[in-house]
Every structure is written in C-alpha cells, then in structure tokens.
Write a protein that holds these residues in place. Structure first.
Motif, PDB file in Angstrom:
ATOM      1  N   ARG A 140      31.880 -59.647  46.249  1.00  0.00           N
ATOM      2  CA  ARG A 140      32.185 -61.010  45.801  1.00  0.00           C
ATOM      3  C   ARG A 140      31.129 -62.005  46.269  1.00  0.00           C
ATOM      4  NH1 ARG A 140      36.569 -63.638  47.622  1.00  0.00           N
ATOM      5  NH2 ARG A 140      36.666 -62.529  49.604  1.00  0.00           N
ATOM      6  N   PHE A 141      30.593 -61.792  47.462  1.00  0.00           N
ATOM      7  CA  PHE A 141      29.618 -62.716  48.045  1.00  0.00           C
ATOM      8  C   PHE A 141      28.238 -62.063  48.064  1.00  0.00           C
ATOM      9  CE2 PHE A 141      32.656 -65.268  51.052  1.00  0.00           C
ATOM     10  CZ  PHE A 141      33.497 -65.513  49.971  1.00  0.00           C
ATOM     11  N   THR A 142      27.212 -62.889  47.946  1.00  0.00           N
ATOM     12  CA  THR A 142      25.838 -62.414  48.037  1.00  0.00           C
ATOM     13  C   THR A 142      25.026 -63.355  48.918  1.00  0.00           C
ATOM     14  OG1 THR A 142      25.953 -61.475  45.802  1.00  0.00           O
ATOM     15  CG2 THR A 142      23.765 -61.780  46.760  1.00  0.00           C
ATOM     16  N   ILE A 143      24.384 -62.794  49.925  1.00  0.00           N
ATOM     17  CA  ILE A 143      23.497 -63.575  50.781  1.00  0.00           C
ATOM     18  C   ILE A 143      22.065 -63.337  50.334  1.00  0.00           C
ATOM     19  CG2 ILE A 143      23.309 -61.755  52.551  1.00  0.00           C
ATOM     20  CD1 ILE A 143      23.256 -64.028  54.661  1.00  0.00           C
ATOM     21  N   LYS A 145      11.182 -71.794  51.338  1.00  0.00           N
ATOM     22  CA  LYS A 145      11.985 -73.016  51.434  1.00  0.00           C
ATOM     23  C   LYS A 145      12.780 -73.096  52.731  1.00  0.00           C
ATOM     24  CE  LYS A 145      12.565 -73.567  46.440  1.00  0.00           C
ATOM     25  NZ  LYS A 145      13.537 -73.704  45.319  1.00  0.00           N
ATOM     26  N   ASN A 146      12.574 -72.115  53.613  1.00  0.00           N
ATOM     27  CA  ASN A 146      13.323 -72.083  54.887  1.00  0.00           C
ATOM     28  C   ASN A 146      14.827 -72.181  54.651  1.00  0.00           C
ATOM     29  OD1 ASN A 146      10.857 -71.962  56.155  1.00  0.00           O
ATOM     30  ND2 ASN A 146      11.101 -73.862  57.322  1.00  0.00           N
ATOM     31  N   THR A 147      15.304 -71.478  53.648  1.00  0.00           N
ATOM     32  CA  THR A 147      16.688 -71.628  53.221  1.00  0.00           C
ATOM     33  C   THR A 147      17.356 -70.273  53.055  1.00  0.00           C
ATOM     34  OG1 THR A 147      16.148 -73.685  52.063  1.00  0.00           O
ATOM     35  CG2 THR A 147      18.210 -72.610  51.474  1.00  0.00           C
ATOM     36  N   VAL A 148      18.594 -70.202  53.516  1.00  0.00           N
ATOM     37  CA  VAL A 148      19.440 -69.044  53.273  1.00  0.00           C
ATOM     38  C   VAL A 148      20.626 -69.508  52.433  1.00  0.00           C
ATOM     39  CG1 VAL A 148      20.701 -69.321  55.453  1.00  0.00           C
ATOM     40  CG2 VAL A 148      20.667 -67.093  54.312  1.00  0.00           C
ATOM     41  N   TYR A 149      21.038 -68.651  51.509  1.00  0.00           N
ATOM     42  CA  TYR A 149      22.111 -68.986  50.578  1.00  0.00           C
ATOM     43  C   TYR A 149      23.272 -68.011  50.738  1.00  0.00           C
ATOM     44  CZ  TYR A 149      18.187 -71.358  48.289  1.00  0.00           C
ATOM     45  OH  TYR A 149      17.098 -72.141  48.020  1.00  0.00           O
ATOM     46  N   LEU A 150      24.437 -68.484  50.358  1.00  0.00           N
ATOM     47  CA  LEU A 150      25.595 -67.604  50.240  1.00  0.00           C
ATOM     48  C   LEU A 150      26.270 -67.932  48.919  1.00  0.00           C
ATOM     49  CD1 LEU A 150      27.248 -65.389  51.701  1.00  0.00           C
ATOM     50  CD2 LEU A 150      28.794 -67.223  52.439  1.00  0.00           C
ATOM     51  N   GLN A 151      26.113 -67.032  47.959  1.00  0.00           N
ATOM     52  CA  GLN A 151      26.788 -67.168  46.668  1.00  0.00           C
ATOM     53  C   GLN A 151      28.163 -66.555  46.799  1.00  0.00           C
ATOM     54  OE1 GLN A 151      25.763 -68.680  43.701  1.00  0.00           O
ATOM     55  NE2 GLN A 151      27.884 -68.288  43.085  1.00  0.00           N
ATOM     56  N   MET A 152      29.185 -67.332  46.558  1.00  0.00           N
ATOM     57  CA  MET A 152      30.567 -66.882  46.724  1.00  0.00           C
ATOM     58  C   MET A 152      31.269 -66.922  45.371  1.00  0.00           C
ATOM     59  SD  MET A 152      31.535 -68.753  50.320  1.00  0.00           S
ATOM     60  CE  MET A 152      31.544 -70.399  49.609  1.00  0.00           C
ATOM     61  N   ASN A 153      31.644 -65.766  44.885  1.00  0.00           N
ATOM     62  CA  ASN A 153      32.341 -65.647  43.604  1.00  0.00           C
ATOM     63  C   ASN A 153      33.758 -65.120  43.830  1.00  0.00           C
ATOM     64  OD1 ASN A 153      29.936 -66.387  42.294  1.00  0.00           O
ATOM     65  ND2 ASN A 153      29.284 -64.250  42.140  1.00  0.00           N
ATOM     66  N   SER A 154      34.587 -65.286  42.819  1.00  0.00           N
ATOM     67  CA  SER A 154      35.971 -64.788  42.878  1.00  0.00           C
ATOM     68  C   SER A 154      36.649 -65.228  44.174  1.00  0.00           C
ATOM     69  CB  SER A 154      35.993 -63.260  42.758  1.00  0.00           C
ATOM     70  OG  SER A 154      35.378 -62.836  41.565  1.00  0.00           O
TER      71      SER A 154
END
Length: 115
Positions: free
Chosen positions: A66-69, A75-84
């Motif tokens: 469900r989640f993707t890091i 960009k010195n950036t970390v993301y967390l895509q959270m679905n469902s």
C-alpha cells in the motif's frame, strides 16, 4: 543546523491516498538511511518504511503493497506514497535520518483517515 521538514499530511477518507514529503537540510542527504515512523494515540512508535543510501527498502507488514518510500537525492527529499489508506493508518508521521550513531527527526505531520 540540521532540519527535517515533513509535509503532505491531512484528512482523507478510507481508501484514499496521500503523499508525504520530508526535505532535509544541513546533512549530506545521500549518505543517510531515511525512514518514516508513525505514532498513534495509545500505541508505540513504529517504523513504517525505510530506504537506505543505496536505495534498498523495508516496510512494516501492515503497509506492504500500500505504501511506497522513495528518495530524490538531488532534492534532499524522501517521500512516502500512501495508497488505500485505512483508519488504522491515522497517526503522526515522522521523518528520520540515520548515519552511524547520528540520528535526526522531523517535527511530524498528522495523517487522519476517516471511515
């Protein structure tokens, strides 16, 4: 001065999606293992997802599929895509940066999932 600044939290209905971002400054970002943790009322802080400097990832069982890091070192950036998203995902989400014995935390961003 080291800063980790999270953004992207908010209120979403169950089944919806959010994308969290964490911008780091004051560190050599590419060298750090980056993680997302969460803290919900009455529960212990738990690791949600982490990504190494080499790009390897690890997820809590409760968020797998469900989640993707991901990270963007330019960009010195970390993301967390959270679905469902589920109501159980409701928590304050914190960004974490670790390199050897050095450990930094962001201020957190609230995620609330309504049923």
């Amino acid at each position: 001065q080291v800063q980790l600044v999270e953004s992207g939290g908010g209120l979403v209905q169950a089944g919806g999606s959010l994308r969290l971002s964490c911008v780091a400054s004051g560190i050599t970002f590419s060298r750090y293992r980056m993680g997302w943790y969460r803290l919900a009322p009455g529960k212990q802080r738990e690791l949600v997802a982490e990504i190494t400097s080499g790009g390897s990832t690890n997820y809590a069982d409760s968020v797998k599929a469900r989640f993707t890091i991901s990270r963007d070192n330019a960009k010195n950036t970390v993301y967390l895509q959270m679905n469902s998203l589920k109501p159980d995902d409701t928590a304050v989400y914190y960004c974490n940066a670790v390199l050897l014995s050095t450990d930094y935390w962001g201020q957190g961003t609230q995620v609330t999932v309504s049923s």
